[in-house]
Enzyme design. Sequence first.
Site, PDB file in Angstrom:
ATOM      1  N   ALA A 146       0.878  -1.181  -0.068  1.00  0.00           N
ATOM      2  CA  ALA A 146       0.221  -0.004   0.039  1.00  0.00           C
ATOM      3  C   ALA A 146       0.701   1.139   0.040  1.00  0.00           C
ATOM      4  O   ALA A 146       0.641   2.111  -0.729  1.00  0.00           O
ATOM      5  CB  ALA A 146      -0.939   0.146   1.184  1.00  0.00           C
ATOM      6  N   GLU A 165      10.502   3.327   6.878  1.00  0.00           N
ATOM      7  CA  GLU A 165      10.100   1.890   7.191  1.00  0.00           C
ATOM      8  C   GLU A 165      11.255   1.285   8.354  1.00  0.00           C
ATOM      9  O   GLU A 165      12.377   1.515   8.329  1.00  0.00           O
ATOM     10  CB  GLU A 165      10.628   0.971   5.625  1.00  0.00           C
ATOM     11  CG  GLU A 165      10.760  -0.319   5.688  1.00  0.00           C
ATOM     12  CD  GLU A 165       9.404  -0.973   6.155  1.00  0.00           C
ATOM     13  OE1 GLU A 165       8.413  -0.771   5.795  1.00  0.00           O
ATOM     14  OE2 GLU A 165       9.394  -1.868   7.431  1.00  0.00           O
ATOM     15  N   ASN A 173       4.586  -7.019   4.723  1.00  0.00           N
ATOM     16  CA  ASN A 173       3.814  -8.292   4.854  1.00  0.00           C
ATOM     17  C   ASN A 173       3.529  -8.821   3.168  1.00  0.00           C
ATOM     18  O   ASN A 173       3.488  -9.685   3.064  1.00  0.00           O
ATOM     19  CB  ASN A 173       2.913  -8.471   5.732  1.00  0.00           C
ATOM     20  CG  ASN A 173       2.559  -9.651   6.179  1.00  0.00           C
ATOM     21  OD1 ASN A 173       3.464 -10.398   6.711  1.00  0.00           O
ATOM     22  ND2 ASN A 173       1.242  -9.933   6.151  1.00  0.00           N
ATOM     23  N   THR A 174       3.516  -7.797   2.468  1.00  0.00           N
ATOM     24  CA  THR A 174       2.986  -7.871   1.088  1.00  0.00           C
ATOM     25  C   THR A 174       3.983  -8.805   0.329  1.00  0.00           C
ATOM     26  O   THR A 174       3.539  -9.663  -0.487  1.00  0.00           O
ATOM     27  CB  THR A 174       2.961  -6.512   0.268  1.00  0.00           C
ATOM     28  OG1 THR A 174       2.015  -5.325   1.139  1.00  0.00           O
ATOM     29  CG2 THR A 174       2.419  -6.681  -1.056  1.00  0.00           C
ATOM     30  N   ASP A 402       1.545  -0.872  14.519  1.00  0.00           N
ATOM     31  CA  ASP A 402       1.943   0.165  14.899  1.00  0.00           C
ATOM     32  C   ASP A 402       0.979   1.392  14.537  1.00  0.00           C
ATOM     33  O   ASP A 402       0.757   2.451  15.262  1.00  0.00           O
ATOM     34  CB  ASP A 402       3.259   0.509  14.506  1.00  0.00           C
ATOM     35  CG  ASP A 402       4.464  -0.433  14.964  1.00  0.00           C
ATOM     36  OD1 ASP A 402       3.815  -1.686  15.514  1.00  0.00           O
ATOM     37  OD2 ASP A 402       5.594  -0.361  14.715  1.00  0.00           O
ATOM     38  N   ARG A 454     -12.623 -18.026   4.457  1.00  0.00           N
ATOM     39  CA  ARG A 454     -11.410 -18.405   5.191  1.00  0.00           C
ATOM     40  C   ARG A 454     -11.809 -18.721   6.798  1.00  0.00           C
ATOM     41  O   ARG A 454     -10.935 -19.513   7.227  1.00  0.00           O
ATOM     42  CB  ARG A 454     -10.309 -17.327   4.983  1.00  0.00           C
ATOM     43  CG  ARG A 454     -10.067 -17.318   3.808  1.00  0.00           C
ATOM     44  CD  ARG A 454      -9.000 -16.044   3.571  1.00  0.00           C
ATOM     45  NE  ARG A 454      -8.056 -16.114   2.612  1.00  0.00           N
ATOM     46  CZ  ARG A 454      -7.081 -15.450   2.120  1.00  0.00           C
ATOM     47  NH1 ARG A 454      -6.827 -14.478   3.012  1.00  0.00           N
ATOM     48  NH2 ARG A 454      -6.452 -15.669   0.992  1.00  0.00           N
TER      49      ARG A 454
HETATM   50  P1  ADP Z   1       0.148  -3.555   3.386  1.00  0.00           P
HETATM   51  O1  ADP Z   1      -0.336  -4.792   2.781  1.00  0.00           O
HETATM   52  O2  ADP Z   1      -1.081  -2.744   4.137  1.00  0.00           O
HETATM   53  O3  ADP Z   1       0.860  -2.637   2.474  1.00  0.00           O
HETATM   54  P2  ADP Z   1       2.363  -4.554   4.642  1.00  0.00           P
HETATM   55  O4  ADP Z   1       2.634  -5.225   6.037  1.00  0.00           O
HETATM   56  O5  ADP Z   1       2.672  -4.774   3.392  1.00  0.00           O
HETATM   57  O6  ADP Z   1       0.834  -3.653   4.588  1.00  0.00           O
HETATM   58  O7  ADP Z   1       3.428  -3.213   4.765  1.00  0.00           O
HETATM   59  C1  ADP Z   1       3.392  -2.467   6.141  1.00  0.00           C
HETATM   60  C2  ADP Z   1       4.856  -2.098   6.270  1.00  0.00           C
HETATM   61  O8  ADP Z   1       4.699  -1.036   7.471  1.00  0.00           O
HETATM   62  C3  ADP Z   1       5.920  -3.116   6.744  1.00  0.00           C
HETATM   63  O9  ADP Z   1       6.912  -2.743   5.855  1.00  0.00           O
HETATM   64  C4  ADP Z   1       6.263  -2.657   8.071  1.00  0.00           C
HETATM   65  O10 ADP Z   1       7.535  -3.170   8.344  1.00  0.00           O
HETATM   66  C5  ADP Z   1       5.953  -1.094   8.094  1.00  0.00           C
HETATM   67  N1  ADP Z   1       5.852  -0.638   9.363  1.00  0.00           N
HETATM   68  C6  ADP Z   1       4.920  -0.964  10.317  1.00  0.00           C
HETATM   69  N2  ADP Z   1       5.081  -0.208  11.296  1.00  0.00           N
HETATM   70  C7  ADP Z   1       5.752   0.663  11.323  1.00  0.00           C
HETATM   71  C8  ADP Z   1       6.513   1.616  11.937  1.00  0.00           C
HETATM   72  N3  ADP Z   1       6.146   1.806  13.239  1.00  0.00           N
HETATM   73  N4  ADP Z   1       7.520   2.375  11.332  1.00  0.00           N
HETATM   74  C9  ADP Z   1       7.888   2.279  10.281  1.00  0.00           C
HETATM   75  N5  ADP Z   1       7.623   1.224   9.367  1.00  0.00           N
HETATM   76  C10 ADP Z   1       6.672   0.514   9.880  1.00  0.00           C
END
Ligand code: ADP
Length: 626
Positions: A146, A165, A173-174, A402, A454
């Site tokens: 996203a 990041e 997680n993507t 977070d 699911r």
């Molecule tokens: P989405 O599918 O909604 O894009 P993802 O899990 O693929 O969600 O991506 C979310 C990203 O946000 C991950 O790379 C995660 O490490 C990052 N993230 C989560 N919390 C924080 C934070 N506190 N600061 C910086 N990055 C973060």
Amino acid sequence: MKRIVSMLLCVAMLCTLSCWAMAETVFTPGTYEGEGTGFQGPIKVSVTVSDTAIEQIQVLEQSETAGISDPAFEKIPALILEHQSVAVDAVAGCTNSSRGLIEAVKAALLAAGATEEMISKEIAAQEAGELETQTADVVIIGAGGAGMTAAVEALRAGGSVLIVEKMAAVGGNTIAAGSALNAAGSDIQKTGTMAASGVEAIEEKLALEPQCDAMKRWQESVRQDLDAYIASGSNQVFDTPDLHKLQTYVDGDYVGKPELIEILCDNAPKALTFLEDLGMSWKPQITTAVGATWSRSHQPANVFGGAGSDFVLPQYEFVKANGGVVALEHKAEELMVEDGRVVGVKGVASNGTPFEFRANKSVILATGGFSANVEMRMKYNKFWANLDETVPTSNQPCATGDGITMAEAIGANLYGMEWIQMVPAGDASLNASIANEMYINADGNRFIAEDERRDVLSGAILAQPGSFCWKVSSAYQAWDIQGGYDYKGNPIESLVANGKAVVGDTLDELAQAMGVNADNLKAAALAFDKAVAGEEPDALGRKVFEYKMDKGPYYATKSYAKVHHTMGGVEINTDCQVLDTQGNVIPGLYACGEVTGGIHGSNRLGGNAIADIIVFGQIAGQNAMK
Ligand code: ADP
């Protein structure tokens, strides 16, 4: 068959800087091999040493998941060389690959004559620096699908973009996703055929009492299109964006927001071309992702390395090429608010350095869900008997919610937090699709219609002996569709070699490898094939069928119910603006992806998350620049 990687970390320069580390003779000079165990199997390295120093590390062989494990292979050898010690930390997000790699280097060094003590010197913690400040038009928190999609759109709109990041690599997680992108009406979907039972499945949805005006409208439009389809005598997969909406809403138990569902399903077909324009492409066959309930899941052709990589790395390439900046290992902790407007984000980098990043225009939250945060999932769960730490998650460790916590702290409303999804998943899953899968229990019997939602699939698996099932598929899926790779880009043969999947040329052989009753398994396959051919209705009520179980070799992987997706999150409007507890827009703050709530209701359709991150990522990125 292992993927062979020849990664030569050279180190002449690093060594001149750091070979001071060991003054006296430690090694017998030469090149030594060592082996460790990674997530997918063995990792083999060769290590060259002088009498006093580690000089070069080369990865000879590994079969770790591309994308996810990359940071381990980039960082670990360099760190060992820099510090002349194997006491380096695993890289977050690829812990098993890191450990396997460290173990392999250690084995080589021990073979070179060192003792454990000599090569395990403690590494001093990095010192924190002064406050780091940066400014960009749009600050995006989270470099997953996203966030990366939002970044593309903000850059296209002429803005400067800074992505924050917390992990050592992009992808979130993507990049580990095994799913596909649901979109109605593509040319790829038109190549698929539909069993007569498909019409029955739609009729069931049309017979439901409408729960809102939008649902009534969707039902009326599907009725019209379905009548025309039946009259045409076609056997193509029937689909329209309105059917996609109806299924998303009904299978989300009527609690998804119709206005968000409308946007999701109308724009999902454009998400296909958004990715194509960035260099990605699709497999030519349509599939049904686990829990998708319909044949509209588009699988990536693994141009960028595997299912998940193809949903985030095309955007990342664009971001890099167009001046977007990614601050890795920067964990956002607090949204900065001035005069009621979100103006930036504060946090701490992994070396302890504090940062404050300001946005000229907007901040976008794209931090994903909270499946890996046991405390949060136990706090909000109302559906499952137990979601404590004994319940595994399919997610990467970054999914800790977070963004939800940060947004809540400044007054954002949270929507649907109790809706937590579990999905049937194994350490290895050959398929992202149920099209050619039977779920088989320890007795060798099918026990559930595999095209179910699911939550239903997961509940049924939890009720089986041992709370697991085997996912069994035939060569159609493994070879004709997937070309011998699992959906993450791992060679199927390496999964078999590493014990993560079993194979049999015949169902008898497969049953033996699985340790289940062969007669039961063969009877299940025979009945399955009759249902595919439309000769007999499926006894378990399955309606979505594509391929028979009549072609070996057959494969099976063990699967468990794992916490997979959190449907709840910060409430947004159709512009992706975050709303507060009074329903007002919080100025300067947008959100997209799994951090948001309200799109999927209580149960997300498999394949809708990828559509979600692209569709709403685009909207957030565009609006953040307005
Ligand atoms: P989405 O599918 O909604 O894009 P993802 O899990 O693929 O969600 O991506 C979310 C990203 O946000 C991950 O790379 C995660 O490490 C990052 N993230 C989560 N919390 C924080 C934070 N506190 N600061 C910086 N990055 C973060």
